[in-house]
Design a protein around this motif. Sequence first.
Motif, PDB file in Angstrom:
ATOM      1  N   ASP A 127      18.413 -10.030  25.141  1.00 47.40           N
ATOM      2  CA  ASP A 127      19.632  -9.624  25.828  1.00 47.40           C
ATOM      3  C   ASP A 127      20.496  -8.710  24.974  1.00 47.40           C
ATOM      4  OD1 ASP A 127      21.457  -9.530  27.943  1.00 47.40           O
ATOM      5  OD2 ASP A 127      22.553 -11.266  27.226  1.00 47.40           O
ATOM      6  N   ARG A 137      18.118 -14.242  27.067  1.00 48.15           N
ATOM      7  CA  ARG A 137      18.426 -14.741  28.410  1.00 48.15           C
ATOM      8  C   ARG A 137      17.228 -15.560  28.864  1.00 48.15           C
ATOM      9  NH1 ARG A 137      21.762 -13.367  32.514  1.00 48.15           N
ATOM     10  NH2 ARG A 137      20.915 -13.260  34.606  1.00 48.15           N
ATOM     11  N   SER A 154      22.245 -18.358  28.428  1.00 51.32           N
ATOM     12  CA  SER A 154      22.292 -17.393  27.347  1.00 51.32           C
ATOM     13  C   SER A 154      22.140 -18.181  26.046  1.00 51.32           C
ATOM     14  CB  SER A 154      23.624 -16.640  27.365  1.00 51.32           C
ATOM     15  OG  SER A 154      23.685 -15.728  26.286  1.00 51.32           O
ATOM     16  N   ALA A 170      24.726 -18.830  32.079  1.00 51.20           N
ATOM     17  CA  ALA A 170      24.852 -17.380  32.240  1.00 51.20           C
ATOM     18  C   ALA A 170      24.817 -17.035  33.723  1.00 51.20           C
ATOM     19  CB  ALA A 170      23.715 -16.666  31.509  1.00 51.20           C
TER      20      ALA A 170
END
Length: 172
Positions: A127, A137, A154, A170
């Motif tokens: 990410d 991620r 995340s 996330a």
Amino acid sequence: MFISRTTRRTTWRTTWRTGVALAVLAALTTSAGAFAAPPGAPAGATAPPPQDHEGSPSSAVDRVAAFYGAYVDARTGTPDTVLADALRAHFLTREFRGRLAAWERKNGADGVLRAQNTPRAWRVSYDNSGAGHTWTRVRLTWGDEAKPTYTYVSVQSDLTTRLISDIKEAEE
């Protein structure tokens, strides 16, 4: 009854050649079956070949993928809590393990998965990086194959140790 040496040699060769031919035929049949269409697929369709998986212990992203793969496996079916705890001890920083335990007490769920159940699949992708950390991620797949649902977390890793130092929910 007397069998000549020539007859024995010929019989042995014929048996050996027949065995080799059957082995080759079995290998060819198995290989062809590996590319057969999956059930319910249109005629003429072939299954994709198996995917290669690679990784490196020097990559923080690969370590997150290794952790989630092993952790989901340890939690699937009859959960192996000893293994899950050992994976946490190996892949997570000590400080984060303390914060994670507090989060789990407060929320009544598994903090690594951010859920009470275990997903059926996971996918990890890079990410971002900065300030000595990298973020990955993780997409967790729930439900059946016909109607999957996804949640995302995340995962922050320290670049120097490559240990996971935070996990947060996330957005999709």
